[in-house]
Design an enzyme around this catalytic site. Sequence first.
Site, PDB file in Angstrom:
ATOM      1  N   GLU A  98       6.422   8.156 -97.089  1.00 22.68           N
ATOM      2  CA  GLU A  98       5.653   7.115 -97.792  1.00 22.68           C
ATOM      3  C   GLU A  98       4.173   7.456 -97.811  1.00 22.68           C
ATOM      4  O   GLU A  98       3.631   7.973 -96.821  1.00 22.68           O
ATOM      5  CB  GLU A  98       5.898   5.780 -97.075  1.00 22.68           C
ATOM      6  CG  GLU A  98       5.931   4.584 -97.991  1.00 22.68           C
ATOM      7  CD  GLU A  98       7.070   4.632 -99.009  1.00 22.68           C
ATOM      8  OE1 GLU A  98       6.884   5.176-100.112  1.00 22.68           O
ATOM      9  OE2 GLU A  98       8.152   4.118 -98.688  1.00 22.68           O
ATOM     10  N   HIS A  99       3.543   7.178 -98.924  1.00 24.09           N
ATOM     11  CA  HIS A  99       2.118   7.496 -99.148  1.00 24.09           C
ATOM     12  C   HIS A  99       1.859   9.002 -99.009  1.00 24.09           C
ATOM     13  O   HIS A  99       0.789   9.407 -98.576  1.00 24.09           O
ATOM     14  CB  HIS A  99       1.203   6.690 -98.213  1.00 24.09           C
ATOM     15  CG  HIS A  99       1.095   5.248 -98.618  1.00 24.09           C
ATOM     16  ND1 HIS A  99       0.189   4.811 -99.548  1.00 24.09           N
ATOM     17  CD2 HIS A  99       1.823   4.160 -98.253  1.00 24.09           C
ATOM     18  CE1 HIS A  99       0.351   3.500 -99.727  1.00 24.09           C
ATOM     19  NE2 HIS A  99       1.346   3.084 -98.960  1.00 24.09           N
ATOM     20  N   ASP A 154       2.842  11.089-101.758  1.00 17.53           N
ATOM     21  CA  ASP A 154       2.808  11.732-103.091  1.00 17.53           C
ATOM     22  C   ASP A 154       1.393  12.110-103.517  1.00 17.53           C
ATOM     23  O   ASP A 154       1.165  13.198-104.040  1.00 17.53           O
ATOM     24  CB  ASP A 154       3.539  10.887-104.165  1.00 17.53           C
ATOM     25  CG  ASP A 154       3.103   9.449-104.296  1.00 17.53           C
ATOM     26  OD1 ASP A 154       2.224   9.010-103.531  1.00 17.53           O
ATOM     27  OD2 ASP A 154       3.644   8.759-105.191  1.00 17.53           O
ATOM     28  N   SER A 163       9.004 -10.481-123.847  1.00 17.00           N
ATOM     29  CA  SER A 163       9.609 -10.395-122.515  1.00 17.00           C
ATOM     30  C   SER A 163      10.591 -11.548-122.329  1.00 17.00           C
ATOM     31  O   SER A 163      10.207 -12.718-122.427  1.00 17.00           O
ATOM     32  CB  SER A 163       8.525 -10.473-121.433  1.00 17.00           C
ATOM     33  OG  SER A 163       9.113 -10.868-120.213  1.00 17.00           O
ATOM     34  N   GLY A 211       7.190  -7.245-107.846  1.00 16.55           N
ATOM     35  CA  GLY A 211       6.389  -7.337-106.624  1.00 16.55           C
ATOM     36  C   GLY A 211       7.185  -7.091-105.363  1.00 16.55           C
ATOM     37  O   GLY A 211       6.744  -7.418-104.268  1.00 16.55           O
ATOM     38  N   ALA A 212       8.369  -6.499-105.499  1.00 16.01           N
ATOM     39  CA  ALA A 212       9.222  -6.267-104.330  1.00 16.01           C
ATOM     40  C   ALA A 212       9.094  -4.831-103.824  1.00 16.01           C
ATOM     41  O   ALA A 212       9.798  -4.418-102.915  1.00 16.01           O
ATOM     42  CB  ALA A 212      10.673  -6.570-104.673  1.00 16.01           C
ATOM     43  N   ASP A 225       7.088   7.123-108.191  1.00 13.02           N
ATOM     44  CA  ASP A 225       7.860   6.031-108.790  1.00 13.02           C
ATOM     45  C   ASP A 225       8.391   6.417-110.160  1.00 13.02           C
ATOM     46  O   ASP A 225       9.559   6.191-110.487  1.00 13.02           O
ATOM     47  CB  ASP A 225       7.002   4.772-108.915  1.00 13.02           C
ATOM     48  CG  ASP A 225       6.417   4.340-107.581  1.00 13.02           C
ATOM     49  OD1 ASP A 225       6.902   4.820-106.546  1.00 13.02           O
ATOM     50  OD2 ASP A 225       5.482   3.531-107.591  1.00 13.02           O
TER      51      ASP A 225
HETATM   52  C1  GLA Z   1       3.437   3.035-104.568  1.00 13.78           C
HETATM   53  C2  GLA Z   1       2.866   4.112-105.492  1.00 13.78           C
HETATM   54  C3  GLA Z   1       3.508   5.457-105.213  1.00 13.78           C
HETATM   55  C4  GLA Z   1       3.488   5.811-103.733  1.00 13.78           C
HETATM   56  C5  GLA Z   1       3.972   4.633-102.892  1.00 13.78           C
HETATM   57  C6  GLA Z   1       3.795   4.879-101.419  1.00 13.78           C
HETATM   58  O1  GLA Z   1       4.783   2.820-104.862  1.00 13.78           O
HETATM   59  O2  GLA Z   1       3.025   3.758-106.824  1.00 13.78           O
HETATM   60  O3  GLA Z   1       2.885   6.455-105.981  1.00 13.78           O
HETATM   61  O4  GLA Z   1       2.209   6.240-103.343  1.00 13.78           O
HETATM   62  O5  GLA Z   1       3.300   3.424-103.223  1.00 13.78           O
HETATM   63  O6  GLA Z   1       4.595   5.938-101.020  1.00 13.78           O
END
Ligand code: GLA
Length: 387
Positions: free
Chosen positions: A35-36, A38, A69, A121-122, A171
Amino acid sequence: MNTLAERVFNKFGELFGTSPALIVRSPGRVNIIGEHLDYNDGFVLPAAIDKAIYVSVSKSADTNIHLYSVDFKEAYEVAVSDIKPTSSWSTYILGVADQLIKGGYPIGGFNLVLDGDIPIGAGLSSSAAVECATVFALNELFELGIDRMEMVRIAQRAEHAFSGVMCGIMDMFASMFGKKNHVIQLDCRNLAYEYKPFVLDGYKIVLLNTNVKHSLSSSAYNERRQQCEQGVAWVKEQHPTVNALRDVTMDMLDKYVEPKDAVVYNRCKYVVEEIQRLLNGCSDLENGDIAGLGNKMYATHEGLSKLYEVSCKEADFLVDAVKSNPAVLGARMMGGGFGGCTINIVKEEAINEMVEILASKYKTATGLELSVYISNIENGTEIIKVG
Ligand code: GLA
């Protein structure tokens, strides 16, 4: 066609009086570990899930973009020549159209109906899914000839420009490149990727939604990114070949970052440790050692909570609550942070009991409802046959 595809098909007919030219599905994502990483040139291990965004589209008779929408029961219309960011769902679609125009791709007016079942937002990347669905649909509709990798980059640039979140590539990549029953080991430095079978004998991915709305654009995400860049800049003064935290060792951090700033040091320490943890976790996966991988997920949560400080008390509560449960192999907060879901690897037959106990504990502790999604891994962005 499944229900959501039918809904965007039918709504399209109702609003525009014709059938759509095509329907595109683009999924949300989970990330197992990494996580974090990329935006630090590290690795990630995401997968597309069975919750997705659906769009139905066709060219319009004029030079306007006509959007609707289903979720928000709201329409939006703008001339192709006058696209600007908005503060609603439409901004993700418009951001993509804007990037296509900036990239010199000839798009005209179009009609688009949006629906989906990714909770907003999840932390499951509903916005990336909207962007990927849009770019994929417009590429088909206007025969732009863009490949998937470039579509991912266009979607990411749209997010940067129209939402102001300086997100990494994970993502969009996961939504676009997902493969059923596989996770993707993606090297965010050169975008080399490998599909790995995700075999969980008797276990399931269970997402527990804190129902705390995260706000990535509330600047905390961008601030983390800047803190990582600051750490790299300090190391680079001594080691000019270093370009990202991917190139940095703990030794370098101890020498050049710790004396300068304790917070920046903690942020960088989490990232450097997480890069190694991910690689070890991938070996666990290859060896079929899901328990080993699960332990690393707990360690990731600890780092995200204490060093990177992107968790929240609700996510911490959910991870702590399952830690001593032998049916749970691993758990951690997932995605950008400040709310959203925790990801848990749970023995299938123990899920119901776990959820029942947890939901009432969670309600008592936080006053919030707990939502639960048992996730399967699905294919990435694709056209859904109409009719
Ligand atoms: C969000 C961002 C991603 C990534 C994650 C943490 O989802 O859009 O690019 O940095 O946070 O891993």
